[in-house]
Scaffold this active site. Structure first.
Site, PDB file in Angstrom:
ATOM      1  N   HIS A 183       0.809  -1.225   0.000  1.00 40.57           N
ATOM      2  CA  HIS A 183       0.000   0.000   0.000  1.00 40.57           C
ATOM      3  C   HIS A 183       0.843   1.277   0.000  1.00 40.57           C
ATOM      4  CE1 HIS A 183       0.225  -0.349   4.526  1.00 40.57           C
ATOM      5  NE2 HIS A 183       0.391   0.945   4.386  1.00 40.57           N
ATOM      6  N   ASP A 212       0.069  -7.710   1.066  1.00 35.81           N
ATOM      7  CA  ASP A 212       0.426  -6.314   1.306  1.00 35.81           C
ATOM      8  C   ASP A 212       1.935  -6.147   1.445  1.00 35.81           C
ATOM      9  OD1 ASP A 212       0.155  -3.600   1.584  1.00 35.81           O
ATOM     10  OD2 ASP A 212      -0.429  -3.655   3.691  1.00 35.81           O
ATOM     11  N   SER A 285       4.556   2.518   8.022  1.00 33.21           N
ATOM     12  CA  SER A 285       4.216   1.390   7.154  1.00 33.21           C
ATOM     13  C   SER A 285       5.435   0.885   6.402  1.00 33.21           C
ATOM     14  CB  SER A 285       3.173   1.809   6.116  1.00 33.21           C
ATOM     15  OG  SER A 285       1.908   1.658   6.643  1.00 33.21           O
TER      16      SER A 285
END
Lengths: 367, 188
Positions: A183, A212, A285
């Site tokens: 992402h 992911d 992230s």
């Protein structure tokens, strides 16, 4: 239950022709008089055939898969971008078609034009640019292209680049392979990475939206490969309550954070991830989750909106799976080697961080 | 065009799942199919999928007893791939003036209908297997698909002896049958 099993065994022996004559005669008599048994025989026969066909089909599929990979390795057939530059753009187009909206592609085409225009004035790239201009035309015409290496396109970050997102990533191979979240790259065509004030261009190697996870490769002459990474990537899981820490870029500077494992599964029982108690911000992230020995045990991915301090991480065994997948898809990545041992096991935290921070990058994804 | 002698041998090899035969057919045909698909809005993955699907269709055809291939292997594979790919393009709505090719093709619609019917059966089996759950699925697959012996299966799964594993396998088989036929009845 036991009777049913015996009955099936008997039917199997009958269908396989393994019965003695008297037994067979007796069984056939039974078939004639008890319609249920007759029905079971027919049903079982049909089912066994279906299973056999299915099994043969599966075995053929495995074999085709093996043959395909063997021929790839032998170079009889090729899917590699490096050898077949013509098909590269097609390949990229298809890869992105899967991960981005059409709008992003249009944006990407614009970026290609812009980057083409910018480098047009740089004399060294003149030839590449002209070929590039053609590429863009062909992209518009419905993707029937004869490609040229897109690396030459990537070589300048366009001034008008639209930054789509960012996050953190870390080396999994000193040759320049970086793992991050899928992402982080969402909607982007390109990504540059930063560490200690230096900027490096990368190539997007692989995006796996299900896990992911994504892999980038630093593709920049200014990058000096690192011989051995300080941390290893753990194949085993972590235990509840185990202390963990991370380094990441919630802002433009690297930030250290510490927490502990609070649950072995992620949001809603997701087994791909685990839950950690630690405050994390969007830029975290893709950052590495490390245990006290300095082993990577996961990749920071998401946090729960409602609850503060609840963060989720993808467990490190999926990094191994991801790399296996990449190797299967493209043999030019056979040389990726994940570090197995941590050399900073006995170092104190400050020294661990000093060594790890060189391997953790800020990522900016753009079009 | 009649198939040549060695082509017949290759097909027999394919019908027996012979690796060498598969490899030869693969080698001789894959690249042309790949470039056809890449030049027609497809990806490397698409090329592999379509080609392997055609190999499976050829395998199924080679297995039927009355089987005679009335053209060369490469013509057959090319025809099947082209048909499958154009259909796929139509499905994803990218069927705008595909490349015309000048390769010889033959009618394969009937074969593909049979092939699709079989795929439907396989997907029912696949679904039944996946709703079976572990360790049942593993037991069944190891025994029926991978042809692992009952002794080895017992060892692998930690059953005390092969007989217990066998009983378990039968129980699993009965559940699988139920799951499979349940779909069949809905499907009909």
């Amino acid at each position: 239950m036991m009777d049913d099993i015996q009955l099936i065994q008997t039917i199997e022996r009958y269908l396989e022709g393994k019965m003695q004559p008297e037994e067979k005669a007796f069984f056939e008599q039974q078939r004639k008089t008890v319609p249920e048994i007759d029905q079971m025989v027919v049903e079982h026969n049909m089912f066994t055939h279906q299973m056999e066909d299915f099994a043969a089909n599966q075995r053929l599929k495995y074999k085709l898969h093996d043959v395909h990979n063997k021929l790839l390795v032998e170079g009889v057939i090729t899917e590699s971008e490096n050898i077949n530059t013509k098909a590269k753009l097609v390949h990229l187009w298809n890869r992105y078609r899967k991960v981005t909206a059409i709008a992003a592609v249009v944006g990407g085409a614009m970026a290609l034009i812009i980057s083409g225009m910018i480098s047009y004035f740089a004399p060294t790239n003149k030839q590449a640019i002209q070929q590039l201009g053609q590429e863009v035309e062909k992209l518009k015409q419905g993707q029937r292209y004869q490609g040229n290496k897109i690396n030459e396109v990537v070589s300048k970050m366009p001034k008008d680049a639209e930054v789509r997102g960012g996050g953190t990533g870390f080396l999994i191979d000193g040759k320049g392979y970086i793992v991050t979240n899928a992402h982080v790259l969402k909607g982007a065509f390109f990504a540059n990475v930063y560490n200690d004030g230096k900027e490096y261009k990368t190539k997007i190697v692989f995006i796996d939206n299900d896990k992911d996870l994504a892999v980038l490769k630093i593709d920049d002459k200014d990058y000096t490969p690192i011989k051995s990474l300080p941390y290893g990537i753990a194949k085993h899981g972590i235990e509840l309550g185990e202390e963990i820490f991370t380094l990441g870029y919630p802002r433009n500077e690297i930030v250290y954070n510490v927490g502990y494992l609070s649950a072995k599964t992620g949001y809603g029982g997701d087994t791909l991830s685990c839950q950690i108690q630690m405050s994390a911000n969007p830029g975290n992230s893709g950052g590495p989750l490390l245990n006290k020995h300095g082993e990577v045990v996961g990749v920071i991915s998401t946090k729960e909106r409602q609850a503060d301090g609840v963060t989720f991480a993808i467990t490190s065994k999926y990094i191994f799976r991801l790399i296996d997948d990449i190797k299967k898809l493209d043999t030019s990545y056979q040389r990726i080697k994940l570090p197995a041992y941590s050399s900073i096991k006995s170092a104190d935290r400050v020294n661990q961080i000093k060594q790890i921070e060189d391997c953790v990058f800020l990522i900016k994804a753009y079009n | 065009m009649k198939p040549e002698l060695n082509e017949q041998a290759l097909l027999e090899g394919l019908a027996e799942n012979n690796s060498k035969a598969i490899e030869i057919i693969y080698k001789e045909n894959f690249n042309i199919i790949q470039s056809y698909i890449l030049n027609n809005n497809g990806s490397y993955d698409d090329a592999r999928d379509i080609f392997q699907e055609a190999m499976i269709a050829l395998y199924e055809k080679a297995q039927t007893e009355s089987f005679v291939l009335t053209c060369k292997i490469n013509t057959y594979i090319y025809s099947v791939c082209k048909r499958l790919w154009l259909k796929k393009l139509q499905q994803i709505g990218r069927y705008n003036n595909p490349l015309e090719s000048y390769e010889e093709t033959i009618q394969v619609e009937e074969d593909l209908e049979i092939h699709e019917k079989r795929n439907l059966d396989f997907s029912m089996m696949e679904r039944a297997l996946s709703s079976l759950g572990e360790p049942c699925r593993g037991l069944i697959e190891n025994f029926y698909i991978k042809k692992v012996s009952m002794q080895d299966i017992a060892k692998q799964y930690g059953y005390t002896n092969a007989d217990n594993a066998k009983t378990q396998k039968y129980k699993c088989l009965m559940r699988l049958k139920k799951l499979f036929f349940a779909q069949y009845n809905i499907g009909e």
